[in-house]
Scaffold this motif. Structure first.
Motif, PDB file in Angstrom:
ATOM      1  N   ASP A  49      -8.858  -1.716  -0.848  1.00  0.00           N
ATOM      2  CA  ASP A  49      -9.394  -1.801   0.385  1.00  0.00           C
ATOM      3  C   ASP A  49      -8.513  -3.155   0.952  1.00  0.00           C
ATOM      4  O   ASP A  49      -8.141  -4.305   0.529  1.00  0.00           O
ATOM      5  N   ILE A  50      -7.596  -2.766   2.200  1.00  0.00           N
ATOM      6  CA  ILE A  50      -7.134  -3.665   2.874  1.00  0.00           C
ATOM      7  C   ILE A  50      -7.969  -3.880   4.228  1.00  0.00           C
ATOM      8  O   ILE A  50      -8.071  -2.927   4.992  1.00  0.00           O
ATOM      9  N   ASN A  51      -8.570  -5.067   4.363  1.00  0.00           N
ATOM     10  CA  ASN A  51      -9.265  -5.498   5.141  1.00  0.00           C
ATOM     11  C   ASN A  51      -8.455  -6.628   6.139  1.00  0.00           C
ATOM     12  O   ASN A  51      -8.611  -7.765   5.797  1.00  0.00           O
ATOM     13  N   VAL A  52      -8.075  -6.128   7.392  1.00  0.00           N
ATOM     14  CA  VAL A  52      -7.186  -7.173   8.227  1.00  0.00           C
ATOM     15  C   VAL A  52      -8.205  -8.167   8.934  1.00  0.00           C
ATOM     16  O   VAL A  52      -8.914  -7.461   9.729  1.00  0.00           O
ATOM     17  N   LEU A 104      -2.377  -0.829  -7.993  1.00  0.00           N
ATOM     18  CA  LEU A 104      -1.713  -1.135  -6.743  1.00  0.00           C
ATOM     19  C   LEU A 104      -2.132  -2.617  -6.607  1.00  0.00           C
ATOM     20  O   LEU A 104      -3.143  -2.863  -6.350  1.00  0.00           O
ATOM     21  N   SER A 105      -1.518  -3.517  -6.297  1.00  0.00           N
ATOM     22  CA  SER A 105      -1.599  -4.703  -5.589  1.00  0.00           C
ATOM     23  C   SER A 105      -1.157  -5.206  -4.435  1.00  0.00           C
ATOM     24  O   SER A 105      -0.500  -4.624  -3.749  1.00  0.00           O
ATOM     25  N   VAL A 106      -1.835  -6.236  -3.697  1.00  0.00           N
ATOM     26  CA  VAL A 106      -1.475  -6.501  -2.494  1.00  0.00           C
ATOM     27  C   VAL A 106      -1.353  -7.984  -2.238  1.00  0.00           C
ATOM     28  O   VAL A 106      -2.021  -8.926  -3.012  1.00  0.00           O
ATOM     29  N   THR A 107      -0.263  -8.544  -1.573  1.00  0.00           N
ATOM     30  CA  THR A 107       0.308  -9.803  -1.482  1.00  0.00           C
ATOM     31  C   THR A 107       0.323 -10.073   0.093  1.00  0.00           C
ATOM     32  O   THR A 107       0.979  -9.455   0.667  1.00  0.00           O
ATOM     33  N   PRO A 108      -0.199 -11.211   0.406  1.00  0.00           N
ATOM     34  CA  PRO A 108      -1.344 -11.971  -0.089  1.00  0.00           C
ATOM     35  C   PRO A 108      -2.768 -11.207  -0.360  1.00  0.00           C
ATOM     36  O   PRO A 108      -2.786 -10.336   0.584  1.00  0.00           O
ATOM     37  N   SER A 109      -3.503 -11.869  -0.833  1.00  0.00           N
ATOM     38  CA  SER A 109      -5.016 -11.142  -1.224  1.00  0.00           C
ATOM     39  C   SER A 109      -5.783 -11.005   0.274  1.00  0.00           C
ATOM     40  O   SER A 109      -6.512 -10.268   0.480  1.00  0.00           O
ATOM     41  N   GLU A 110      -5.681 -11.950   0.963  1.00  0.00           N
ATOM     42  CA  GLU A 110      -6.428 -12.246   2.378  1.00  0.00           C
ATOM     43  C   GLU A 110      -5.185 -11.728   3.503  1.00  0.00           C
ATOM     44  O   GLU A 110      -4.293 -12.286   3.568  1.00  0.00           O
ATOM     45  N   THR A 111      -5.536 -10.422   4.065  1.00  0.00           N
ATOM     46  CA  THR A 111      -4.562 -10.052   4.948  1.00  0.00           C
ATOM     47  C   THR A 111      -4.915 -10.550   6.623  1.00  0.00           C
ATOM     48  O   THR A 111      -6.115 -10.211   6.938  1.00  0.00           O
ATOM     49  N   VAL A 112      -4.072 -11.075   6.966  1.00  0.00           N
ATOM     50  CA  VAL A 112      -4.469 -11.584   8.773  1.00  0.00           C
ATOM     51  C   VAL A 112      -3.714 -10.728   9.478  1.00  0.00           C
ATOM     52  O   VAL A 112      -2.232 -10.733   9.485  1.00  0.00           O
ATOM     53  N   GLU A 113      -4.122 -10.403  10.741  1.00  0.00           N
ATOM     54  CA  GLU A 113      -3.371  -9.601  11.689  1.00  0.00           C
ATOM     55  C   GLU A 113      -2.048 -10.245  12.216  1.00  0.00           C
ATOM     56  O   GLU A 113      -2.243 -11.744  12.454  1.00  0.00           O
ATOM     57  N   GLY A 114      -0.845  -9.892  11.973  1.00  0.00           N
ATOM     58  CA  GLY A 114       0.515 -10.221  12.562  1.00  0.00           C
ATOM     59  C   GLY A 114       1.384 -11.039  11.331  1.00  0.00           C
ATOM     60  O   GLY A 114       2.326 -11.195  11.565  1.00  0.00           O
ATOM     61  N   SER A 115       0.622 -10.894   9.889  1.00  0.00           N
ATOM     62  CA  SER A 115       1.107 -11.504   8.919  1.00  0.00           C
ATOM     63  C   SER A 115       1.877 -10.422   8.138  1.00  0.00           C
ATOM     64  O   SER A 115       1.713  -9.416   8.539  1.00  0.00           O
ATOM     65  N   LYS A 116       2.883 -10.935   7.287  1.00  0.00           N
ATOM     66  CA  LYS A 116       3.680 -10.225   6.308  1.00  0.00           C
ATOM     67  C   LYS A 116       2.815  -9.656   5.234  1.00  0.00           C
ATOM     68  O   LYS A 116       2.396 -10.627   4.491  1.00  0.00           O
ATOM     69  N   VAL A 117       2.598  -8.404   4.878  1.00  0.00           N
ATOM     70  CA  VAL A 117       1.924  -8.209   3.691  1.00  0.00           C
ATOM     71  C   VAL A 117       2.697  -7.265   2.961  1.00  0.00           C
ATOM     72  O   VAL A 117       3.372  -6.220   3.394  1.00  0.00           O
ATOM     73  N   THR A 118       2.717  -7.277   1.465  1.00  0.00           N
ATOM     74  CA  THR A 118       3.557  -6.377   0.651  1.00  0.00           C
ATOM     75  C   THR A 118       2.545  -5.646  -0.485  1.00  0.00           C
ATOM     76  O   THR A 118       1.609  -6.263  -0.979  1.00  0.00           O
ATOM     77  N   LEU A 119       2.668  -4.533  -0.274  1.00  0.00           N
ATOM     78  CA  LEU A 119       2.107  -3.500  -1.528  1.00  0.00           C
ATOM     79  C   LEU A 119       2.977  -3.360  -2.813  1.00  0.00           C
ATOM     80  O   LEU A 119       4.111  -3.236  -2.582  1.00  0.00           O
ATOM     81  N   THR A 120       2.330  -3.489  -3.888  1.00  0.00           N
ATOM     82  CA  THR A 120       3.274  -3.308  -5.104  1.00  0.00           C
ATOM     83  C   THR A 120       2.382  -2.187  -5.981  1.00  0.00           C
ATOM     84  O   THR A 120       1.343  -2.526  -6.390  1.00  0.00           O
ATOM     85  N   CYS A 121       3.120  -1.125  -6.410  1.00  0.00           N
ATOM     86  CA  CYS A 121       2.718  -0.162  -7.336  1.00  0.00           C
ATOM     87  C   CYS A 121       3.454  -0.461  -8.577  1.00  0.00           C
ATOM     88  O   CYS A 121       4.712  -0.560  -8.586  1.00  0.00           O
ATOM     89  N   SER A 122       2.733  -0.676  -9.516  1.00  0.00           N
ATOM     90  CA  SER A 122       3.312  -0.932 -10.922  1.00  0.00           C
ATOM     91  C   SER A 122       2.811  -0.101 -11.944  1.00  0.00           C
ATOM     92  O   SER A 122       1.570   0.111 -12.173  1.00  0.00           O
ATOM     93  N   SER A 123       3.621   0.163 -13.226  1.00  0.00           N
ATOM     94  CA  SER A 123       3.048   1.045 -13.969  1.00  0.00           C
ATOM     95  C   SER A 123       3.969   0.982 -15.318  1.00  0.00           C
ATOM     96  O   SER A 123       5.085   0.577 -15.342  1.00  0.00           O
ATOM     97  N   ASP A 124       3.389   1.177 -16.555  1.00  0.00           N
ATOM     98  CA  ASP A 124       4.144   0.962 -17.788  1.00  0.00           C
ATOM     99  C   ASP A 124       4.316   2.507 -18.000  1.00  0.00           C
ATOM    100  O   ASP A 124       3.855   3.445 -18.084  1.00  0.00           O
ATOM    101  N   ALA A 125       5.681   2.655 -17.896  1.00  0.00           N
ATOM    102  CA  ALA A 125       6.339   4.161 -18.167  1.00  0.00           C
ATOM    103  C   ALA A 125       7.734   4.371 -18.812  1.00  0.00           C
ATOM    104  O   ALA A 125       8.658   3.020 -18.363  1.00  0.00           O
TER     105      ALA A 125
END
Length: 335
Positions: A173-176, A96-117
């Motif tokens: 950990d997502i630390n806003v 599970l990854s988060v983009t961007p790596s630094e999360t700021v209140e009010g910004s757009k944040v994307t979580l991505t779950c990826s796996s080889d399957a």
């Protein structure tokens, strides 16, 4: 936070009338100029791998697993004979990854779950709640926070599964981060403070990361850095309105002002009745005579203070308008 793999190998004890001795064991993914690059010497894995070998059973642990760690891993052992053998181990990861790596209140944040399957997996993303259980957040492979809030801070992980099984990712950990809020000034001790005593003013705010502070007296800067402004021995010059500003990379806020009262220490009093000259603030001279109210300058503890004095028979009542808040009854004595 980690993934692991293991390998068991066999080798002949004697080869060519010579006892075989294992000289070195290691794991690798990369070959440069025909040489296998030990993971411990691979900058992509610096400080993140650990080997363990018990007899002919060797294991590999990878810490802080990343999506880029999903690849084929090979194990090699080197003996005191020329040549050598290695075996293959393919490690599959769910990340599970988060983009961007630094999360700021009010910004757009994307979580991505990826796996080889194979076949393709279905995904669930969870947030760890107060009971340390996973609470389902999304069944999408890439959910988006269009305007992330402080309340979204927490620990997240994802699970990928198909008909052949499932894997769970390490948690992240997502630390806003956010600018200072709710700035205020408190004074200890509260209320008026007598001259010579210590006083502490504290500026508080809610901020992530922690704020830096600027102190003001009558809107003029008097200190920077600390949330605490301390006076060891307060004097009349410290009387006034104080405020603070809290600031970090993501914003700032200003407190409302707090008034610091200072009580002056009176060392001696001489009041003269009858016809006497009193110095006015303006520098003019006048006489008490039969005046019922007058503003005058009185020297108290070597400081000039503006007082309102009202006369009633043989007593005088002092009410301090500036420098101190102090009132009382004093004898009106002829000298």
């Amino acid at each position: 936070l980690l993934n692991s793999g293991s390998c068991k190998y066999i080798y002949p004890v004697i080869y060519g009338n010579k006892y075989i001795v294992i000289v070195k064991t290691f794991w690798f993914t990369k070959v440069i100029n025909g040489d296998d690059v030990d993971l411990k010497n691979n900058s992509d894995y610096s400080g993140r791998v650990e080997y363990s070998c018990i007899k002919t059973f060797c294991s590999l642990k990878i810490f802080n697993v990343r999506q880029t760690d999903s690849k084929e891993y090979r194990f090699r052992f080197i003996t005191n004979q020329q040549g050598g053998k290695y075996t293959d181990l393919q490690v599959k990861t769910t990340v599970l990854s988060v983009t961007p790596s630094e999360t700021v209140e009010g910004s757009k944040v994307t979580l991505t779950c990826s796996s080889d399957a194979n076949p393709a997996a279905k995904y669930n993303i969870y947030r760890v709640n107060e009971d340390q259980h996973g609470q389902l957040v999304s069944t999408e492979i890439q959910p988006v926070f269009s305007s992330i809030q402080v309340s979204d801070s927490g620990r997240y992980y994802c699970a990928a599964g198909n008909d052949l099984g499932s894997r769970t990712s390490p948690s992240i950990d997502i630390n806003v981060k956010y600018g200072p809020k709710n700035c205020s000034v408190s004074v200890k001790p509260s209320g008026a403070v007598e001259e010579g005593n210590p006083v502490t003013l504290t500026c508080t705010s809610d901020a992530n990361p922690a704020a830096n502070y600027t102190w003001y007296k009558e809107n003029k800067i008097i200190a920077n850095g600390s949330e605490v402004f301390h006076v060891l021995a307060v004097g009349s010059e410290h009387r006034g309105s104080y405020s603070c500003k809290a600031q970090n990379l993501h914003g700032e806020c200003n407190s409302s002002s707090r008034f610091l009262d200072v009580l002056c220490k009176f060392s001696s009093f001489i009041f003269i009745s009858g016809c006497i000259s009193i110095s006015f603030i303006s520098g003019l001279w006048s006489q008490l005579q039969n005046h019922s109210f007058i503003e005058c300058v009185l020297l108290i503890a070597n400081n000039f203070h503006l007082l309102s004095i009202s006369f009633a028979q043989q007593q005088v009542k002092l009410i301090v308008n500036q420098c101190c808040f102090l009132s009382g009854q004093f004898d009106f004595t002829e000298v």
